[in-house]
Design an enzyme around this catalytic site. Structure first.
Site, PDB file in Angstrom:
ATOM      1  N   ASP A   2      19.752 -22.107  43.187  1.00  0.00           N
ATOM      2  CA  ASP A   2      18.769 -22.675  42.270  1.00  0.00           C
ATOM      3  C   ASP A   2      18.826 -21.832  41.000  1.00  0.00           C
ATOM      4  O   ASP A   2      19.315 -20.703  41.015  1.00  0.00           O
ATOM      5  CB  ASP A   2      17.382 -22.601  42.919  1.00  0.00           C
ATOM      6  CG  ASP A   2      16.284 -23.058  41.974  1.00  0.00           C
ATOM      7  OD1 ASP A   2      16.455 -24.105  41.330  1.00  0.00           O
ATOM      8  OD2 ASP A   2      15.279 -22.337  41.872  1.00  0.00           O
ATOM      9  N   ASP A   5      11.557 -24.855  46.694  1.00  0.00           N
ATOM     10  CA  ASP A   5      12.868 -25.266  47.208  1.00  0.00           C
ATOM     11  C   ASP A   5      12.867 -25.411  48.729  1.00  0.00           C
ATOM     12  O   ASP A   5      13.929 -25.436  49.351  1.00  0.00           O
ATOM     13  CB  ASP A   5      13.938 -24.240  46.811  1.00  0.00           C
ATOM     14  CG  ASP A   5      14.204 -24.243  45.311  1.00  0.00           C
ATOM     15  OD1 ASP A   5      14.266 -25.338  44.748  1.00  0.00           O
ATOM     16  OD2 ASP A   5      14.337 -23.157  44.727  1.00  0.00           O
TER      17      ASP A   5
END
Length: 624
Positions: free
Chosen positions: A325, A521
Site C-alpha cells: 500500500d 487495508d
C-alpha cells in the site's frame, strides 16, 4: 521447571533406582546379597514397568484419535519382544535410554517456550489505581475504562491508557523491538507491557486488560506456538505413514528369513527384527521440526515482528511477490499542506470548507487539513456529514451542501474540475454544484523504504504498489523507489479485485504478501497469502486481519522476518535430511546384525541431540 519435565524426572529417577537395584541383585555374589531368581525377575519387570508407563499412557491417548503406530508403540513392541526373548538387560537399558531421550526432548521444548516467554515478558502483575485521595494496588484485570492509574518509574504499564499528568520516557522494546525509549507527556497514548523509565505519571484507562495490547500479543504468540507449518505437518504425516510401514518391515525381518532361507536361526532374526524396530523410532525426526519453528517465531518476536504461526513463517520463505500500500506504508502518512488553489473564493474560505467537511474523519489527509486550518472546529455549524469510502465526503455546513474529495467523486457528481498542477494529493471542493478549487497535500516517503525495496529486488522478488491515490502521485513515488508495477485510483473493493487477479496469474507454489498499515487495508491483508501489517502497536485491525505484524512503522523489518523464515526452513530441512540419512544406515545395520539394541537407541538419541542443537541457533537471531 514445567510440570511435564518434573514428571519425567520423577519417572526416570524411580526407574533408575529400581534398575540399579536389579543390577545389584544380578551381581549378588559380588554384593553378598541373598537374592533369588524370582526377585531379580520382579525387579527387572518393575524397572521396565516404571520406565514404560509414560509410553503406555501416550499410546492410550493416541488410540482415542486412532493413531497406534508411532514411536512409543515401536519402542514397546521392540523392548517387549526383548523381554520375551530373555534379554532383560537390553530391554530395560533401551527403555531407559529412550526415556532419557524423551526427557531431553521435553526439556528442550520447555526451554524454547520459556525463552520466547522471556523475550515477550510483557504481562503486567499489578496496577496502582487512584481511589479518592489515595491509591490501591489491584490486578490489571480489575481496571475499568475511565479509571485513573499511577505508574511509577520501573513499573510495567498495566493496560492501554492516555497520559493525564506528568511526562516520562517509555521503554517499548518488549513490544516493538525498538531500543530507543519513547517520550510521552499529557495526551500521549501508552500501551500495556511497556515500562515507565523516568518519572511518575498518571493515566486514564482506555482499554480493559483483556482488550489491551499486551493481552492480545500474548494470546497471539500462544496461538502461534500451536499453529503448525507445512513442513511440521508434512513431518507428522510422514511419520504416520512411516511407522506402520517399518513395523511391518520389522516383523518381516523377524519371521521371513528363517522361513525362506534354510539354516537360518530364528532366534537371531527375531532379535534383529527387534533392533530394526528400535532403530526405526522417529523421535529425532519429529521433535526437531517444532523446535525450529518455535525458535523462528521467538527470534522474530525479539525483532518486533509478530508471526501468528509456523505456517506463515514458512510461507514467508516462499514469497515471490510483495505488494505495498502507499499511504502510511511506503510513505509516512503524515500529510502537510502544500498549496491552496481556490476558484471564486478566497484561500482561507477554501481551507475552512475542507477542514469542516473533514471534521469527523480519522484519515491522515483529514488530520492534515484540520492542522493547517489551526482554528477550532465549531461542530454546531455542521448539519450533516456522510463519508463516501474511496471518494470523499458530503456535508452540510452553515446550511450549504458541500462536497470534498478526489477527482472521481467530482466526476461522479458531474462537476468540472481544474487541472492539478504540481505533485501531491489533491482534495477538490464544491459548494452545491459549483466548483471552488482544490487543496494540495503532500506526503513523505519513509526513510528505510528505499533500502527495503532494493533488497527485495536483489532477492529477485517482484514488487508492486496498490493505492487509492491518483496515478501521478503513485507513479512519482514508485519511480523514486524503483517499483515497476503500479495500480492507482483503486477503491477498497478494487484493491481486493486487483490482488486476486495478480494471485491468479501466479504458480500454485508461489506466495504473495501484501503490506499495509493495518487500518483501512484489512480486506486485502486477509485475502493475501500473507498479510503484513505495519505499526500494529495499538491497532485492532492489524492484530486481527494480518498474519505478520511489524510493531513499528519500519518496512525494513520485513528483511529480518524473511531472513529468519529462510533460516528456520533451512534448519528444518537439514534436520529432516540428516535424520532420514542416519535412519537408513541404522536400519541397514540392524538387518545385517551390525548393531545391538542399545547401540541403535543411543544412535537415535544422538540424532535427536544434534538436531536440537542445530535448531537452537534459529532462536539466536541476529547473532547469526
Amino acid at each position: 521447571m514445567a510440570k511435564e519435565v518434573k514428571i519425567r524426572f520423577i519417572e526416570l529417577a524411580a526407574g533408575l533406582a529400581v534398575y540399579f537395584g536389579w543390577l545389584a541383585g544380578a551381581h549378588y555374589d559380588y554384593w553378598n546379597l541373598a537374592v533369588t531368581e524370582e526377585m531379580k525377575l520382579a525387579l527387572v519387570l518393575l524397572a521396565y514397568a516404571v520406565l514404560a508407563a509414560d509410553a503406555c499412557w501416550q499410546i492410550l491417548k493416541k488410540l482415542r484419535h486412532r493413531q497406534l503406530f508411532e514411536e512409543n508403540f515401536l519402542m514397546l513392541l521392540a523392548t517387549g519382544g526383548a523381554l520375551y526373548a530373555g534379554r532383560y538387560a537390553e530391554a530395560v537399558a533401551a527403555m531407559l535410554i529412550f526415556h532419557i531421550g524423551k526427557l531431553i526432548e521435553t526439556m528442550t521444548l520447555d526451554h524454547t517456550k520459556r525463552s520466547i516467554a522471556k523475550f515477550m515478558d510483557i504481562r503486567p502483575s499489578f496496577a496502582n489505581r487512584k481511589r479518592g485521595l489515595g491509591e490501591e494496588t489491584v490486578s490489571p484485570e480489575e481496571l475499568r475504562t475511565g479509571q485513573i492509574i499511577v505508574i511509577r518509574p520501573g513499573e510495567k504499564i498495566p493496560v492501554d491508557a492516555v497520559v493525564m499528568r506528568g511526562s516520562s520516557n517509555i521503554d517499548e522494546k518488549a513490544l516493538t523491538g525498538e531500543f530507543q525509549p519513547r517520550s510521552v507527556s499529557m495526551g500521549s497514548r501508552i500501551y500495556s507491557g511497556s515500562i515507565n523509565m523516568d518519572s511518575l505519571i498518571e493515566a486514564r484507562v482506555t482499554r480493559v486488560y483483556e482488550e489491551s495490547t499486551a493481552a492480545k500479543i500474548l494470546n497471539m504468540v500462544e496461538s502461534a506456538m500451536k499453529n503448525k507449518g507445512e513442513s511440521q505437518s508434512s513431518a507428522e504425516w510422514f511419520t504416520r505413514l512411516y511407522s506402520p510401514v517399518v513395523t511391518v518391515l520389522g516383523l518381516l525381518v523377524m519371521f521371513l528369513p528363517p522361513m525362506l532361507l534354510p539354516g537360518q536361526d530364528s532366534e537371531t532374526w527375531f532379535y534383529r527384527g527387534l533392533i530394526f524396530l528400535v532403530a526405526a523410532c522417529p523421535c529425532g525426526l519429529l521433535v526437531s521440526v517444532p523446535i525450529a519453528f518455535l525458535g523462528g517465531i521467538g527470534a522474530a518476536s525479539r525483532q518486533g515482528v509478530l508471526i501468528k504461526g509456523g505456517s506463515y513463517l514458512e510461507a514467508l520463505s516462499q514469497t515471490e511477490t510483495f505488494i505495498f500500500d502507499k499511504t502510511g506504508t511506503l510513505t509516512e502518512g503524515i500529510f502537510g499542506l502544500k498549496e491552496i488553489c481556490p476558484r471564486g473564493i478566497t484561500a482561507a474560505q477554501l481551507l475552512e470548507i475542507t477542514a469542516y467537511a473533514e471534521a469527523y474523519s480519522s484519515h491522515p489527509i483529514a488530520l492534515s487539513l484540520r492542522d493547517a486550518y489551526e482554528k477550532g472546529i465549531d461542530t454546531s455549524r455542521i448539519g450533516y456529514i456522510q463519508e463516501r469510502p474511496g471518494l470523499g465526503i458530503e456535508a452540510v455546513i452553515d446550511g450549504m451542501r458541500v462536497y470534498t474529495g478526489n477527482h472521481r467523486f467530482m466526476e461522479a457528481l458531474g462537476i468540472q474540475i481544474q487541472k492539478v498542477k504540481g505533485s501531491g494529493t489533491a482534495v477538490h471542493a464544491a459548494v452545491g454544484r459549483r466548483y471552488v478549487g482544490y487543496v494540495l497535500i503532500s506526503d513523505r516517503v519513509r526513510g528505510d523504504v528505499s533500502d527495503t525495496i532494493r533488497w527485495l529486488r536483489q532477492q529477485h522478488m517482484e514488487v508492486m504498489m496498490l493505492t487509492g491515490d491518483n496515478e501521478h502521485v503513485a507513479n512519482e513515488v514508485a519511480h523514486a523507489l524503483g517499483i515497476e508495477y503500479v495500480y492507482a485510483n483503486l477503491l477498497p473493493q478494487d484493491k481486493v479485485t486487483q490482488l486476486e487477479e495478480i494471485m491468479n496469474d501466479q504458480m500454485e507454489t508461489e506466495k504473495l504478501a501484501f503490506v499495509g498499515d493495518g487500518i483501512n487495508d484489512a480486506p486485502v491483508l486477509a485475502r493475501a497469502d500473507i498479510g503484513i501489517a505495519m505499526g500494529g502497536l495499538g491497532s485492532d485491525a492489524a492484530l486481527e486481519a494480518a498474519d505478520i505484524i511489524l510493531m513499528e512503522d519500519e518496512p525494513s523489518r520485513i528483511i529480518n522476518a524473511i531472513r529468519i523464515s529462510r533460516g528456520t526452513v533451512r534448519t528444518v530441512r537439514e534436520n529432516l535430511y540428516f535424520a532420514v540419512f542416519i535412519k537408513v544406515i541404522l536400519l541397514a545395520l540392524a538387518f545385517a546384525g551390525g548393531i545391538t539394541m542399545r547401540e541403535a537407541i543411543i544412535a537415535d538419541m544422538a540424532v535427536l541431540v544434534i538436531n536440537l542443537l542445530n535448531s537452537f541457533w534459529v532462536l539466536k537471531y541476529p547473532e547469526w
